[in-house]
Design a protein around this motif. Structure first.
Motif, mmCIF file in Angstrom:
data_model
loop_
_atom_site.group_PDB
_atom_site.id
_atom_site.type_symbol
_atom_site.label_atom_id
_atom_site.label_comp_id
_atom_site.label_asym_id
_atom_site.label_seq_id
_atom_site.Cartn_x
_atom_site.Cartn_y
_atom_site.Cartn_z
ATOM 1 N N ASP A 275 145.096 52.276 32.514
ATOM 2 C CA ASP A 275 146.142 51.338 32.802
ATOM 3 C C ASP A 275 146.007 49.925 32.141
ATOM 4 O O ASP A 275 146.854 49.514 31.385
ATOM 5 N N ARG A 276 144.947 49.550 32.164
ATOM 6 C CA ARG A 276 144.604 48.188 31.447
ATOM 7 C C ARG A 276 143.871 48.260 30.163
ATOM 8 O O ARG A 276 143.485 47.323 29.527
ATOM 9 N N ASN A 277 143.517 49.392 29.842
ATOM 10 C CA ASN A 277 142.851 49.632 28.138
ATOM 11 C C ASN A 277 141.408 48.841 28.240
ATOM 12 O O ASN A 277 141.133 48.192 27.282
ATOM 13 N N TRP A 278 140.936 49.456 29.134
ATOM 14 C CA TRP A 278 139.517 48.421 29.444
ATOM 15 C C TRP A 278 138.466 49.390 29.703
ATOM 16 O O TRP A 278 138.522 50.317 30.428
ATOM 17 N N TYR B 285 136.910 36.411 24.203
ATOM 18 C CA TYR B 285 137.730 36.061 25.610
ATOM 19 C C TYR B 285 137.031 34.783 26.127
ATOM 20 O O TYR B 285 136.056 34.468 26.161
ATOM 21 N N SER B 286 138.072 33.819 26.561
ATOM 22 C CA SER B 286 137.543 32.809 27.370
ATOM 23 C C SER B 286 137.165 33.207 28.599
ATOM 24 O O SER B 286 137.432 34.522 29.111
ATOM 25 N N ILE B 287 136.331 32.223 29.490
ATOM 26 C CA ILE B 287 136.177 32.665 30.693
ATOM 27 C C ILE B 287 137.201 33.039 31.651
ATOM 28 O O ILE B 287 137.302 33.882 32.292
ATOM 29 N N ARG B 288 138.361 32.125 31.579
ATOM 30 C CA ARG B 288 139.343 32.293 32.167
ATOM 31 C C ARG B 288 140.123 33.756 32.066
ATOM 32 O O ARG B 288 140.547 34.429 32.963
ATOM 33 N N GLU B 289 140.132 34.219 30.788
ATOM 34 C CA GLU B 289 140.448 35.372 30.513
ATOM 35 C C GLU B 289 139.892 36.540 31.276
ATOM 36 O O GLU B 289 140.249 37.419 31.614
ATOM 37 N N LEU B 290 138.546 36.430 30.894
ATOM 38 C CA LEU B 290 137.560 37.256 31.468
ATOM 39 C C LEU B 290 137.715 37.444 33.139
ATOM 40 O O LEU B 290 137.741 38.486 33.485
ATOM 41 N N GLU B 291 137.753 36.513 33.538
ATOM 42 C CA GLU B 291 138.239 36.322 35.048
ATOM 43 C C GLU B 291 139.344 37.099 35.181
ATOM 44 O O GLU B 291 139.426 37.949 36.298
ATOM 45 N N ARG B 292 140.554 36.740 34.669
ATOM 46 C CA ARG B 292 141.713 37.676 34.908
ATOM 47 C C ARG B 292 141.772 39.138 34.809
ATOM 48 O O ARG B 292 142.199 39.759 35.524
ATOM 49 N N ILE B 293 140.804 39.437 33.615
ATOM 50 C CA ILE B 293 140.585 40.824 33.345
ATOM 51 C C ILE B 293 139.905 41.500 34.467
ATOM 52 O O ILE B 293 140.255 42.618 35.136
ATOM 53 N N ARG B 294 138.746 40.901 34.707
ATOM 54 C CA ARG B 294 137.951 41.552 35.911
ATOM 55 C C ARG B 294 138.668 41.483 37.271
ATOM 56 O O ARG B 294 138.856 42.560 37.874
ATOM 57 N N ASP B 295 139.583 40.432 37.404
ATOM 58 C CA ASP B 295 140.354 40.411 38.768
ATOM 59 C C ASP B 295 141.220 41.829 38.692
ATOM 60 O O ASP B 295 141.447 42.416 39.823
ATOM 61 N N ASN C 115 137.990 59.673 43.936
ATOM 62 C CA ASN C 115 137.768 58.038 43.603
ATOM 63 C C ASN C 115 137.728 57.864 41.991
ATOM 64 O O ASN C 115 138.230 56.778 41.544
ATOM 65 N N LEU C 116 136.769 58.369 41.449
ATOM 66 C CA LEU C 116 136.539 58.241 39.994
ATOM 67 C C LEU C 116 137.790 58.246 39.218
ATOM 68 O O LEU C 116 138.085 57.412 38.238
ATOM 69 N N VAL C 117 138.661 59.396 39.436
ATOM 70 C CA VAL C 117 140.017 59.392 38.894
ATOM 71 C C VAL C 117 140.695 58.493 39.046
ATOM 72 O O VAL C 117 141.144 57.391 38.037
ATOM 73 N N GLY C 118 140.689 57.867 40.185
ATOM 74 C CA GLY C 118 141.597 56.339 40.606
ATOM 75 C C GLY C 118 141.001 55.337 39.798
ATOM 76 O O GLY C 118 141.618 54.514 39.260
ATOM 77 N N PHE C 119 139.645 55.225 39.541
ATOM 78 C CA PHE C 119 139.268 54.091 38.905
ATOM 79 C C PHE C 119 139.363 54.107 37.272
ATOM 80 O O PHE C 119 139.693 53.054 36.745
ATOM 81 N N LEU C 120 139.120 55.254 36.947
ATOM 82 C CA LEU C 120 139.223 55.571 35.587
ATOM 83 C C LEU C 120 140.782 55.555 35.289
ATOM 84 O O LEU C 120 141.035 54.910 34.137
ATOM 85 N N ARG C 121 141.783 56.041 36.018
ATOM 86 C CA ARG C 121 143.162 55.563 35.766
ATOM 87 C C ARG C 121 143.502 54.052 35.723
ATOM 88 O O ARG C 121 144.316 53.687 34.923
ATOM 89 N N SER C 122 142.920 53.560 36.636
ATOM 90 C CA SER C 122 143.313 52.075 36.654
ATOM 91 C C SER C 122 142.670 51.198 35.463
ATOM 92 O O SER C 122 143.377 50.331 34.782
ATOM 93 N N LEU C 123 141.742 51.767 34.962
ATOM 94 C CA LEU C 123 140.955 51.029 33.704
ATOM 95 C C LEU C 123 141.867 51.297 32.590
ATOM 96 O O LEU C 123 141.886 50.645 31.496
ATOM 97 N N LEU D 151 139.214 56.699 27.338
ATOM 98 C CA LEU D 151 140.436 57.822 27.759
ATOM 99 C C LEU D 151 141.825 57.878 26.745
ATOM 100 O O LEU D 151 142.126 58.595 26.348
ATOM 101 N N ARG D 152 141.977 56.444 26.621
ATOM 102 C CA ARG D 152 143.107 56.186 25.886
ATOM 103 C C ARG D 152 143.032 56.674 24.357
ATOM 104 O O ARG D 152 143.950 57.173 23.718
ATOM 105 N N GLU D 153 141.923 56.407 23.663
ATOM 106 C CA GLU D 153 141.606 56.848 22.564
ATOM 107 C C GLU D 153 141.575 58.284 22.269
ATOM 108 O O GLU D 153 142.247 58.930 21.373
ATOM 109 N N HIS D 154 140.960 59.129 23.356
ATOM 110 C CA HIS D 154 141.031 60.443 23.404
ATOM 111 C C HIS D 154 142.392 60.842 23.562
ATOM 112 O O HIS D 154 142.718 62.019 22.721
ATOM 113 N N ASP D 155 143.235 60.383 24.376
ATOM 114 C CA ASP D 155 144.663 60.827 24.274
ATOM 115 C C ASP D 155 145.355 60.607 23.168
ATOM 116 O O ASP D 155 145.857 61.591 22.590
ATOM 117 N N GLU D 156 145.243 59.691 22.436
ATOM 118 C CA GLU D 156 145.786 59.305 21.057
ATOM 119 C C GLU D 156 145.516 60.168 20.170
ATOM 120 O O GLU D 156 146.368 60.438 19.272
#
Lengths: 491, 491
Positions: A305-308, B283-293, A295-303, A314-319
């Protein structure tokens, strides 16, 4: 030569640190008098090997060397860093530090303590400046947080050295500006724990209902934004002040029983553990660990993907590691490419990659090809920067043959052969290999594109030069079996 | 005929409920005297449309009809359920309920309140049994939790009806067994909020540091397991009792300032909001919402892959809707297949599907093909049950042409044509369509396999009968342009 860390105390936390250092290429010397320590650490390590590499998009460095030692002195020999994770008894920790500092004066010691401040830990030490708190969260090999907390005796240089070591093993060091009990994370955990115990004791909710209330709701928010950024959104366009004005008064409402602490007795322990058995008793702890890790791998991978959030770490470590990996590959090219397919990617079949048959799902073979080709493009100088400047290779068509099966956890690699190339396109043939077995082949034509003009164009001269050199070296290889096939064609 | 819900109060929460009902095919009548209500709800709806369908692997039902009304009476006409999300003022809520119950006696009313108990809400009502708490978490259209809390005046039938409606719109109803202030979720949020405010006030940590401490560590754990299951693992093989024994004493330690409440004044508000600006003001609130989603979609999708926690809720919701979708498709087949490609999948390009160029990444075209073919297999009776019984179709080879580009958020569909089939294999040609544009074609040969024997075999007679009927109907279609091509072949 590999860097070396010493691990003193080999429980779940010490084992997690061991895994993190080892898998990041450090040698690790372990000291733990528990006769079970080697078994316990090997179990944590097995979990870590199945999960941590799944977060990486760059081949992992070769694993470091793991050694077990009969004395603290041997374990710390040649180490630049020690992670201490022994029981929360201050006199024991002081004894351990004395032996460490005698055997290896000047070694930096981070403690996994969640109960003691750096000031407490440093007492009686001849070199208190080298002892600091580096408090992780379980599972240490996946969660990035390491709370770094020093006293006024620690120099800025010591803090920064600790921070750098944490970054080197892919963690997120959070330097805590004032010494406080329990640092930051555990304060929240303690608050929630108290409230949860009250609810259980009062018969409001069971352990399972409490867990559902967390993971179906705010737990999902917290894994990616935390508390304040979430509430900032709740305030809407009017912002944080509006949120505060709206919810501030609730501080005075009788919503919580936090002003009091439930009595900790056998009855409470029995209540919690019997409910927990009913909730999760169908899984062994090992199974729960694996479920959690996946589950954590799934969460971390999806974050990632979004660089968030944690995905950014993780991205910085990869780089950081990609630079080293590509420099190594580059050397091979600069000294003249060989007449052999290039091993351009190493991957592991992840939980999200398998289908209902338990096999690597078909589209992931294409993904494995893309990883292989992307690394190849980086190698010839057509990576991210090249794309950012407006040029790119686009794949035009692709032929995939499924020859074998890869399963969850299998390690696979992508080997690339250039079949033909000119300044405007290349044709690649990738074999996805599992050990010596070819499980799939992917033949592809990629066109060079001027992205602004939106049409096919010639590659930049320096890119073409590298591509051409590899294509010429590969020209002497036999045409792979299956190249040039159409779907459904007779063999 | 579509079912209808009335929404009274159209802020962020009311808007979130509106979106959830609408996207699940319910008609929604809204009442909110705020002249901005329509704009606000349309903004929440835009966010929801960009996120909620991304969680579904079954085409969404047609969106319900959204209407805005000048009176409560009009909004509630013909509704079987009302969700009330007005401000937390009890006399206002009582007034709203009186009007609702006068206009539509017997309608079930769920309240989004986080401050009042069902007993409070029911006071003065002629039909208190029809008023209940259904407390959601923001964003309502993504987070599954709905805390259902009734009083002794609610019958079991009312509770169960509320539970069923929540399930029908894909939520996870958690029935709370005793009436308490703040239910379960907000008790924890309040505990953490108090502790966080103390840390800020004492200058221990900033809003950003607190958020990092949460999202780099335990926040990731909580989104998938919650509190007790996480601690069960921490107890290791010795289990929950061991964990309790180890950490129980900490209840008495001075780790927390929860025994006291920080004074809520302008200074505290200023401190929090200025730090929050520094942390997230870019980030604007709208941007934060989209990032969160998008982050939440990532978490939820990865839990869905694993059929765990909130992902299990999504799967169950899909399964309920898939049955209806496939029954509909089946009707078309049973009445005799047509000589037209079958629209077997409808998808949306998700955040995790795009590459660094901002386009749908190559391997996702293969994925889109797999979704299309999988739905086709289900249609001919070779779905999950067939696989569970030991037979399956495996793809042997695949040819993909990339003809256009799909971008984030684009809706695409997979249209399948059978080129040839016999009892042991079929050749399919799938067009991935974006409106009228064909962005990719995928030609594939799938072999029927006896999984136990591990070799090619004949399909079951009832499967072959359906496959054959479709193949015969498609035989009159022209051979698609591009079928039979090899990679790199001249046009």
């Amino acid at each position: 030569m590999a860097r070396k860390a010493a691990i003193v105390g080999g429980g779940v936390i010490g084992g997690g640190w061991t895994a993190r250092f080892l898998l990041n290429g450090w040698d690790v010397g372990v000291f733990d008098p528990d006769p079970q320590a080697e078994r316990k650490i090997s179990e944590v390590l097995a979990n870590a090997r199945a999960a941590l590499p799944a977060l990486s998009d760059v081949p992992m460095p070769p694993e470091g060397k793991l050694t077990f030692h009969g004395t603290i002195g041997e374990a710390v020999e040649g180490a630049e860093y020690v992670q201490e994770s022994v029981s929360e008894r201050i006199e024991l920790k002081h004894r351990v530090y004395a032996q460490l500092q005698q055997a290896n004066p000047g070694v930096l010691i981070g403690s996994s303590t969640s109960g003691f401040k750096a000031t407490d830990l440093q007492q009686g030490s001849p070199a208190p400046e080298n002892i600091i708190v580096a408090h992780p969260f379980n599972p240490v090999y996946l969660l990035p947080l390491s709370e770094i907390s020093g006293s006024e005796k620690n120099t800025e240089a010591t803090v920064q050295k600790t921070v750098q070591i944490m970054k080197d093993i892919g963690m997120f060091p959070l330097v805590i500006r004032h010494e406080i009990d329990a640092f930051i994370g555990n304060r929240f955990l303690e608050a929630v724990w108290r409230e949860a115990l009250w609810m259980l004791k009062d018969g409001i909710a069971t352990t399972e209902e409490i867990d559902e209330a967390i993971r179906m709701g705010f737990g999902l928010r917290w894994g990616q934004m935390g508390l304040f950024e979430t509430y900032r959104i709740a305030g809407g366009e009017a912002g944080m002040k509006h949120f505060m004005a709206q919810f501030g008064p609730a501080l005075k409402w009788p919503w919580t029983k936090l002003m009091d602490v439930p009595e900790f007795n056998d009855e409470l322990v029995e209540l919690v553990s019997s409910q927990s058995d009913a909730q999760s008793g169908m899984y062994s702890i090992r199974e729960l660990e694996r479920i959690r890790d996946q589950n954590l791998v799934g969460f971390l991978r999806s974050l990632k993907d979004r660089n968030w959030g944690a995905g950014k770490v993780l991205r910085e470590h990869d780089e950081a590691r990609a630079a080293a990996f590509h420099a190594e590959m580059q050397k091979g090219i600069d000294t003249g490419p060989k007449a052999a397919p290039l091993v351009m990617a190493q991957m592991q079949v992840l939980p999200g990659w398998i289908d209902y048959n338990g096999h690597m799902t078909e589209s992931r073979y294409y993904f494995a090809n893309s990883e292989t080709v992307d690394n190849f493009l980086r190698l010839i100088g057509a990576g991210m920067d090249y794309v950012a400047a407006g040029q790119s290779f686009y794949s035009a068509e692709t032929h995939i043959r499924h020859l074998g099966e890869a399963k969850l956890g299998d390690r696979i690699r992508g080997e690339l052969q250039i079949i033909s190339a000119d300044e405007k396109r290349f044709r690649s043939f990738v074999r996805i290999m599992k050990d010596d077995e070819c499980v799939a082949t992917i033949e592809q034509v990629c066109l060079h594109v001027d992205m602004k003009a939106g049409k096919s164009s010639r590659a930049a001269p320096e890119v073409w030069a590298k591509l051409q050199a590899i294509a010429e070296a590969h020209a002497s290889l036999p045409l792979p079996e299956g190249a040039g096939r159409a779907v459904g064609q007779k063999r």
